[in-house]
Design a protein around this motif. Structure first.
Motif, mmCIF file in Angstrom:
data_model
loop_
_atom_site.group_PDB
_atom_site.id
_atom_site.type_symbol
_atom_site.label_atom_id
_atom_site.label_comp_id
_atom_site.label_asym_id
_atom_site.label_seq_id
_atom_site.Cartn_x
_atom_site.Cartn_y
_atom_site.Cartn_z
ATOM 1 N N LEU A 246 70.564 36.430 -18.547
ATOM 2 C CA LEU A 246 71.762 35.628 -18.303
ATOM 3 C C LEU A 246 71.416 34.255 -17.719
ATOM 4 N N ILE A 247 70.555 34.231 -16.699
ATOM 5 C CA ILE A 247 70.243 32.956 -16.053
ATOM 6 C C ILE A 247 69.388 32.072 -16.958
ATOM 7 N N ALA A 248 68.595 32.679 -17.837
ATOM 8 C CA ALA A 248 67.796 31.890 -18.775
ATOM 9 C C ALA A 248 68.698 31.094 -19.713
ATOM 10 N N HIS A 249 69.803 31.692 -20.128
ATOM 11 C CA HIS A 249 70.765 31.007 -20.987
ATOM 12 C C HIS A 249 71.359 29.804 -20.258
ATOM 13 N N PHE A 250 71.671 29.983 -18.975
ATOM 14 C CA PHE A 250 72.223 28.902 -18.168
ATOM 15 C C PHE A 250 71.226 27.769 -17.995
ATOM 16 N N ILE A 251 69.999 28.103 -17.601
ATOM 17 C CA ILE A 251 68.997 27.073 -17.322
ATOM 18 C C ILE A 251 68.629 26.295 -18.579
ATOM 19 N N SER A 252 68.511 27.001 -19.707
ATOM 20 C CA SER A 252 68.058 26.364 -20.948
ATOM 21 C C SER A 252 69.107 25.451 -21.572
ATOM 22 N N LEU A 253 70.374 25.777 -21.402
ATOM 23 C CA LEU A 253 71.424 25.096 -22.161
ATOM 24 C C LEU A 253 72.354 24.245 -21.307
ATOM 25 N N THR A 254 71.987 23.986 -20.064
ATOM 26 C CA THR A 254 72.775 23.075 -19.234
ATOM 27 C C THR A 254 71.920 21.873 -18.849
ATOM 28 N N LYS A 255 72.534 20.710 -18.764
ATOM 29 C CA LYS A 255 71.764 19.492 -18.483
ATOM 30 C C LYS A 255 72.578 18.463 -17.694
ATOM 31 N N THR A 256 73.584 18.896 -16.957
ATOM 32 C CA THR A 256 74.335 17.970 -16.127
ATOM 33 C C THR A 256 73.589 17.753 -14.809
ATOM 34 N N LYS A 257 74.029 16.773 -14.040
ATOM 35 C CA LYS A 257 73.381 16.472 -12.774
ATOM 36 C C LYS A 257 73.486 17.651 -11.820
ATOM 37 N N ILE A 258 74.671 18.266 -11.776
ATOM 38 C CA ILE A 258 74.897 19.394 -10.863
ATOM 39 C C ILE A 258 74.037 20.590 -11.248
ATOM 40 N N THR A 259 73.995 20.916 -12.536
ATOM 41 C CA THR A 259 73.208 22.081 -12.966
ATOM 42 C C THR A 259 71.711 21.841 -12.803
ATOM 43 N N ASN A 260 71.282 20.589 -12.918
ATOM 44 C CA ASN A 260 69.870 20.284 -12.654
ATOM 45 C C ASN A 260 69.532 20.518 -11.183
ATOM 46 N N ILE A 261 70.454 20.143 -10.300
ATOM 47 C CA ILE A 261 70.260 20.388 -8.871
ATOM 48 C C ILE A 261 70.228 21.896 -8.610
ATOM 49 N N VAL A 262 71.150 22.629 -9.265
ATOM 50 C CA VAL A 262 71.181 24.086 -9.118
ATOM 51 C C VAL A 262 69.854 24.694 -9.544
ATOM 52 N N PHE A 263 69.263 24.178 -10.619
ATOM 53 C CA PHE A 263 67.973 24.686 -11.085
ATOM 54 C C PHE A 263 66.895 24.522 -10.015
ATOM 55 N N PHE A 264 66.840 23.343 -9.383
ATOM 56 C CA PHE A 264 65.835 23.113 -8.344
ATOM 57 C C PHE A 264 66.085 24.005 -7.124
ATOM 58 N N VAL A 265 67.349 24.209 -6.787
ATOM 59 C CA VAL A 265 67.681 25.090 -5.664
ATOM 60 C C VAL A 265 67.241 26.519 -5.976
ATOM 61 N N ILE A 266 67.513 26.975 -7.205
ATOM 62 C CA ILE A 266 67.096 28.328 -7.626
ATOM 63 C C ILE A 266 65.582 28.479 -7.528
ATOM 64 N N THR A 267 64.861 27.461 -8.002
ATOM 65 C CA THR A 267 63.396 27.500 -7.987
ATOM 66 C C THR A 267 62.860 27.569 -6.564
ATOM 67 N N ILE A 268 63.409 26.753 -5.680
ATOM 68 C CA ILE A 268 62.949 26.715 -4.283
ATOM 69 C C ILE A 268 63.207 28.050 -3.595
ATOM 70 N N ILE A 269 64.416 28.610 -3.799
ATOM 71 C CA ILE A 269 64.740 29.896 -3.165
ATOM 72 C C ILE A 269 63.838 31.001 -3.698
ATOM 73 N N ALA A 270 63.606 31.014 -5.014
ATOM 74 C CA ALA A 270 62.747 32.042 -5.614
ATOM 75 C C ALA A 270 61.324 31.951 -5.070
ATOM 76 N N LEU A 271 60.800 30.739 -4.947
ATOM 77 C CA LEU A 271 59.448 30.560 -4.405
ATOM 78 C C LEU A 271 59.389 30.982 -2.938
ATOM 79 N N PHE A 272 60.418 30.638 -2.178
ATOM 80 C CA PHE A 272 60.448 31.000 -0.761
ATOM 81 C C PHE A 272 60.462 32.521 -0.590
ATOM 82 N N LEU A 273 61.308 33.203 -1.357
ATOM 83 C CA LEU A 273 61.384 34.658 -1.255
ATOM 84 C C LEU A 273 60.088 35.317 -1.718
ATOM 85 N N THR A 274 59.466 34.738 -2.747
ATOM 86 C CA THR A 274 58.200 35.287 -3.247
ATOM 87 C C THR A 274 57.096 35.148 -2.210
ATOM 88 N N LEU A 275 56.983 33.966 -1.610
ATOM 89 C CA LEU A 275 55.955 33.735 -0.597
ATOM 90 C C LEU A 275 56.192 34.608 0.628
#
Length: 285
Positions: A246-275
């Motif tokens: 589901l999230i892959a569909h969102f990340i791949s097919l959205t390109k607005t400023k807000i969704t780009n920010i959401v992508f970076f937030v998702i990445t940061i949270i995922a890395l933080f939880l992984t570490l």
């Protein structure tokens, strides 16, 4: 996980994880789940699975996860084919093999029958009996072996576990990290679901039906975790499969400023939880 290959003999879980990753690639490629060329399905799956790895890794959650991925990749070949008893048989055999490791997986079977009828459009009397035969087959061989070894009580005790229920919504055994991982994955699934529902008109009917399947499984698996949190680890691995799609569909097919920010937030949270997970796991070595 790689660091435990020698110290904890994690060769089988690691190999199962590799096979699951490959099947996610095939699931995306065979069904063209995303309208553009993208490896985001596999990347999302890898990130979320590695983020949620338990401190004590066992084969059980990875076997459950692999069984559902195998089910998806096989059952989608039966789309609109009511004479596809072979696909139905092997798809439900995959679920049955997963239940050998975790018998509560069988609770999904009635839901999967409904999905075969409503989303795969392949339900028929012949396919129903093929699914029953698929569910029985692994236990037929295991039961015969245990009967020969005079250890039939093992399989009886295995099925007895399906009647054992814990307290509803009892998250007292969850650590703060586990609860954070659970909430994060749920939020990603909700974001992906809302995005697809709003933009489903851009996809073909077959893709809409497939993603409705994933959304249904996401919702029911989330409800299962809330009702029986003691099985959260195995259920979380199933939830990750659906959330990644589901999230892959969102990340791949959205390109607005807000969704780009959401992508970076998702990445940061995922890395933080992984570490954080790696740091906690390192304390046990």
């Amino acid at each position: 996980m790689a660091s435990g290959l020698l110290q904890q003999a994690l060769w089988i879980p690691f190999a199962t994880f590799i096979v699951s990753t490959y099947l996610m690639v095939e699931l995306n490629n065979q069904n063209a789940l995303i309208r553009i060329y993208s490896r985001m399905v596999t990347c999302s799956f890898l990130v979320l699975t590695c983020m949620a790895l338990p401190t004590k890794i066992s084969i059980e959650p990875f076997a459950v996860q692999l069984s559902f991925i195998a089910f998806y990749i096989i059952i989608l070949n039966a789309y609109q084919r009511k004479s596809s008893s072979g696909c139905i048989f092997f798809a439900f055999t995959a679920i049955s093999i997963g239940s050998v490791f975790w018998v509560q997986e069988l609770f999904f079977v009635p839901l999967l029958w409904i999905i075969v009828a409503t989303n795969i459009l392949a339900f028929s009397a012949k396919n129903f009996f093929a699914s029953l035969l698929g569910l029985i087959t692994p236990y037929w061989f295991i039961g015969g072996y245990l009967l020969y070894q005079d250890k039939l009580d093992i399989i009886i005790n295995h099925f007895t576990q399906i009647t054992q229920f814990g307290k509803i919504a009892d998250f007292s055994s969850f650590t703060s990290l586990q609860f954070s991982q659970f909430i994060f994955i749920i939020l990603l699934g909700i974001i992906g679901s809302v995005h697809f529902i709003r933009n489903s008109y851009k996809d073909k009917i077959r893709i809409r039906m497939i993603y409705e399947l994933f959304i249904t499984m996401f919702g029911c698996t989330t409800l299962y975790i809330i009702l029986q949190p003691q099985h959260a680890l195995n259920l979380l691995m199933i939830l990750i499969v659906n959330t990644a799609l589901l999230i892959a569909h969102f990340i791949s097919l959205t390109k607005t400023k807000i969704t780009n920010i959401v992508f970076f937030v998702i990445t940061i949270i995922a890395l933080f939880l992984t570490l954080t997970n790696i740091w906690i796991a390192s304390l046990h070595f």
